[in-house]
Motif scaffolding. Structure first.
Motif, PDB file in Angstrom:
ATOM      1  N   TYR A 178       0.821  -1.192  -0.022  1.00 29.96           N
ATOM      2  CA  TYR A 178      -0.107  -0.022   0.130  1.00 29.96           C
ATOM      3  C   TYR A 178       0.936   1.444   0.094  1.00 29.96           C
ATOM      4  O   TYR A 178       2.024   1.218   0.407  1.00 29.96           O
ATOM      5  N   ASP A 179       0.357   2.460  -0.463  1.00 29.35           N
ATOM      6  CA  ASP A 179       0.952   3.659  -0.530  1.00 29.35           C
ATOM      7  C   ASP A 179       0.663   4.255   0.798  1.00 29.35           C
ATOM      8  O   ASP A 179      -0.103   4.071   1.807  1.00 29.35           O
ATOM      9  N   ARG A 180       0.761   5.983   0.578  1.00 31.74           N
ATOM     10  CA  ARG A 180       0.522   6.690   1.609  1.00 31.74           C
ATOM     11  C   ARG A 180      -0.998   7.296   1.728  1.00 31.74           C
ATOM     12  O   ARG A 180      -1.387   8.310   2.513  1.00 31.74           O
TER      13      ARG A 180
ATOM     14  N   SER B 287      -5.230   3.612   2.447  1.00 28.17           N
ATOM     15  CA  SER B 287      -4.506   2.319   1.699  1.00 28.17           C
ATOM     16  C   SER B 287      -4.182   1.144   2.640  1.00 28.17           C
ATOM     17  O   SER B 287      -4.217   0.079   2.403  1.00 28.17           O
ATOM     18  N   ARG B 288      -3.635   1.751   3.845  1.00 28.15           N
ATOM     19  CA  ARG B 288      -3.120   0.631   4.797  1.00 28.15           C
ATOM     20  C   ARG B 288      -4.180  -0.433   5.575  1.00 28.15           C
ATOM     21  O   ARG B 288      -3.972  -1.441   5.523  1.00 28.15           O
TER      22      ARG B 288
ATOM     23  N   ASP C 223       4.026   1.547   4.287  1.00 23.11           N
ATOM     24  CA  ASP C 223       3.891   2.165   2.852  1.00 23.11           C
ATOM     25  C   ASP C 223       5.306   1.864   2.090  1.00 23.11           C
ATOM     26  O   ASP C 223       6.256   2.115   2.256  1.00 23.11           O
TER      27      ASP C 223
ATOM     28  N   THR D 212      -3.508   1.608  -4.193  1.00 22.84           N
ATOM     29  CA  THR D 212      -2.839   3.111  -4.570  1.00 22.84           C
ATOM     30  C   THR D 212      -3.893   3.603  -5.652  1.00 22.84           C
ATOM     31  O   THR D 212      -4.383   2.681  -6.490  1.00 22.84           O
TER      32      THR D 212
ATOM     33  N   VAL E 213       5.195   8.045  -1.870  1.00 14.83           N
ATOM     34  CA  VAL E 213       6.220   6.942  -1.135  1.00 14.83           C
ATOM     35  C   VAL E 213       7.667   6.611  -1.708  1.00 14.83           C
ATOM     36  O   VAL E 213       8.314   5.705  -1.127  1.00 14.83           O
TER      37      VAL E 213
ATOM     38  N   ASP F 220       2.795   7.178  -6.086  1.00 17.05           N
ATOM     39  CA  ASP F 220       3.218   5.604  -5.783  1.00 17.05           C
ATOM     40  C   ASP F 220       4.502   5.412  -6.375  1.00 17.05           C
ATOM     41  O   ASP F 220       4.934   4.369  -6.365  1.00 17.05           O
TER      42      ASP F 220
END
Length: 723
Positions: free
Chosen positions: A300-302, A306-307, A330, A352, A444, A504
């Motif tokens: 996952y990204d920021r 996402s998380r 991330d 993302t 990220v 991403d």
């Protein structure tokens, strides 16, 4: 409260000599009647649908319905009220509400029928009719009201005086009424003999003092019925237009993939419910193919949620007995792509939305070799996802899954950086002592790129590098407007290079030592020249339809092949595998090379650009002159044009019906409709119209011998699109 639906489809009016009843005419992927029936899905149980049909069409109606509703024959066409009376036996003993629809009105939205039913029940009335305020003078009955808004009468157009004809509120012809009430009223009308019209019965109920209300439509397209071939063509246009309505999938709680995966607005289409359903569909595919032991990787990204989405997906895979690796933090999409290919996983997932605005999120899904799923695969996955319910999702809580070992939390950063460094001449970079300004756009990319370049002894100055899921209030897309801070810093402090990445970190943008933005078309040409002439590598190049033809000229000079693909890096990756190509890239900032991942990689792209400057000891402008001495010059121009749903249907239709022979006065040599429409002119000049697969825009692009000619082509495209 019980509900049955009655569809009047016994008109038998053909569109033209030799054709069948209009209700059974093809319309889109079904027929006119098929759309009417489809609109009842989820509103009325199949067993509670009654279709009044004409003799000889019974079998066709049964095939169209797709289930076994009560089918009633109207032997003699004595009016719409008479058709309703034919269903009296089928409705015997039923004391609930009856929804009456015409079989030639396929454009009513399911939401409008729900609104009609909801209002009827909340108002506790005997009859609720569907109305619409329409500016056109259509052949519908007028709804006459008193000064308080109470419905007094429905006046048929043929019976209306000039004052009544001026009324713009129309009776659309859909009703909800107590079944016993409408049947009793119809029997009284029938006793008078002659034609029995349903509207006469409705008027009788209005005049009897029963409580009556209405539900108003606001989309005038819904009012259109099918009376002739022109109506049928217009209806097909409207239905296609609705497919492109902004956020249609989100509003209908559907998952739909575009050119770069699934993307949707957070809270609208991107929900944990849809994440879990999509993960279940992917888990089902793994299980069907017997790939459970290969497991999945989830990263996952920021972006916001996402998380949480990655954790929810991991719970679903764990619940399906599929070993899952969840990234510990991330991470860039290319890192997840690399880890997927390194382990040969069943699937790799990267949550993302790439460069989309911060209110979006989404998912990219990779095969075990690191390539993105292709269109035919994503269509199947999306269809299965949209058919699943909450009850179909199997999951195991994350803490239990980690404790049991079915989910493992891991970090692939070092392995990924090692893999990138193995493809880059780190010694050359170390000797160059370059000063770099870098903007990861709150995404990220910082950790991996900073590690890579610091090991190359570069002096790096990062901006916009903290964690900010709002990306500073803008899209994390590395375009010139978004890079103003980096450009200013370059011009003030005189760095050797400026680099920017998207959210991403799979795409980059480049500034030269003067802070001048270098188009990615030029970056790709420079790198292809560098790989071939300085590194001594051989092989062709793969580009998409929207990317510079200078790559074709350069490949020809090298005696190599240049392959053109549709937009979407998955197509570029497939072309690279098929051709064993050296380089694959797209004008929007993505590239990879043979031997690296089958996806675009902004970290690697940054590294290879830095290597090129370090190893050649030349400025970007000097390298450009060397390449242009081989290829000559072409100038690119791009513009995004806001796209409406109507445009997505009308423009392709116009282009196919009347192919362009000239563009801005320049002769068209050939046309491609592979992805949008691309018009090929002489001397590698071209112009293209293509609707974005990720945003509601029409992308206009052109390449020509001069900036002025490129601008001419764009101006012509804009004029064509707005006509």
């Amino acid at each position: 409260m019980t509900l049955k639906a009655l569809i009047l489809a016994a008109g038998q009016k053909p569109l033209s000599s030799g054709t069948g009843a209009l209700e059974l005419q093809p319309l889109g992927d079904t027929t006119v009647l098929g759309h009417v029936i489809r609109n009842l899905k989820g509103l009325v149980a199949p067993r509670d649908v009654i279709v009044v049909s004409a003799p000889g069409t019974l079998k066709a109606v049964q095939m169209e319905v797709g289930w076994e509703p009560a089918l009633v024959i109207q032997d003699t066409p004595l009016g719409t009220g008479h058709a309703v009376l034919q269903a009296a036996d089928a409705l015997a003993g039923f004391d609930g509400d009856l929804l009456i629809l015409y079989g030639d009105t396929p454009l009513l939205r399911p939401a409008s029928l729900r609104g009609l039913l909801n209002r009827h029940r909340l108002k506790s009335v005997s009859l609720t009719l569907l109305t619409a305020n329409v500016p056109q003078d259509l052949p519908y009955g007028r709804v006459r009201r008193d000064e308080h808004g109470k419905i007094l009468d429905i006046v048929e157009q043929t019976e209306a005086d000039d004052e009544t004809k001026a009324i713009r509120e129309l009776n659309v012809g859909a009703y909800i009424v107590k079944a016993a009430t409408i049947l009793d009223a119809l029997k009284r009308v029938a006793a008078k003999g002659g034609e029995i019209r349903l509207t006469d019965c409705v008027k009788q109920l209005l005049h009897s003092g029963l409580k009556v209300d209405s539900y108003q439509l606001y989309d005038v397209d819904e009012v259109r019925g099918i009376n002739d071939a022109g109506d049928l063509e217009a209806a097909a246009f409207i239905l296609q237009k609705r497919l492109f309505r902004p956020h249609r999938q989100e509003e209908e709680n559907e998952v739909a993939f575009g050119t770069g995966g699934w993307r949707a607005i957070i809270g609208e289409g991107f929900t944990m419910h849809n994440v879990r359903r999509l993960s279940q569909a992917l888990a089902n595919e793994i299980t069907r193919k017997g790939l459970e032991k290969k497991g999945v990787i989830v990263g996952y990204d920021r972006r916001f949620l996402s998380r949480q989405a990655a954790e929810a997906a991991s719970e679903v895979f764990a619940g399906n007995n599929i070993p899952t690796i969840l990234c510990n933090e991330d991470a860039p999409t290319p890192l997840i792509n690399y880890a997927t290919a390194m382990l040969g996983s069943g699937f790799g997932l990267a949550f993302t939305a790439s460069h989309n605005p911060p209110e979006w999120n989404g998912l990219k899904v990779f095969h075990g070799d690191g390539s993105l799923l292709l269109d035919d695969e994503t269509r199947v996955i999306a269809a299965e996802t949209n058919a699943l319910t909450t009850a179909d999702v199997i999951k195991l809580e994350l803490d239990l899954a980690i404790e049991a070992g079915i989910v493992a939390v891991k970090d692939f950063t070092n392995q990924y950086i090692d893999a990138v460094e193995a493809l880059i001449d780190m010694d050359a970079i170390r000797k160059a002592g370059l000063r770099l300004a870098i903007d990861p756009m709150y995404g990220v990319g910082q950790l991996t790129l900073e590690t890579l370049l610091t090991e190359g002894r570069c002096r790096c100055h990062f901006i916009h590098n903290r964690h900010n899921p709002l990306f500073g209030g803008r899209s994390p897309a590395p375009d010139p407007d978004a890079m103003r801070d980096l450009i200013n810093m370059m011009q003030q402090d005189h760095y050797d290079l400026g680099l920017a990445m998207d959210g991403d970190a799979d795409r980059i943008a480049l500034l030269d030592d003067r802070g001048r933005y270098i188009s990615f078309n030029d970056v790709l040409v420079l790198l292809y020249w560098y790989l071939h002439e300085v590194r001594g590598q051989t092989g062709g190049v793969v580009r998409n339809l929207s990317t510079t033809h200078l790559l074709e000229r350069l490949a020809k000079a090298f005696g190599e092949k240049c392959t053109e693909t549709p937009v979407g890096f998955k197509h570029i990756a497939a072309g690279m595998v098929a051709d064993n190509a050296l380089l694959g890239g797209e004008s929007s900032g993505g590239l990879t090379i043979r031997g690296h991942i089958l996806g675009k990689d902004g970290i690697f792209a940054s590294g290879i650009v830095v290597e090129m400057v370090a190893r050649t000891k030349a400025k970007i402008s000097e390298l450009q002159e060397k390449v242009w001495a081989i290829t000559g010059r072409l100038y690119s121009a791009e513009e995004n044009f806001p796209a409406t749903p109507e445009m997505k249907i009308a423009i392709p239709q116009r282009l196919k019906k009347d192919p362009c022979t000239t563009v801005a006065g320049y002769a068209v040599e050939r046309i491609s409709h592979v992805d949008g429409t691309k018009l090929y002119l002489e001397n590698d000049n071209w112009a293209q119209l293509r609707f974005s697969g990720t945003e509601p825009v029409l992308r206009l692009a052109a390449e020509a011998d001069s900036p002025e000619k490129a601008a001419e082509l764009i101006a012509w495209l804009k004029q064509f699109a707005s006509a």
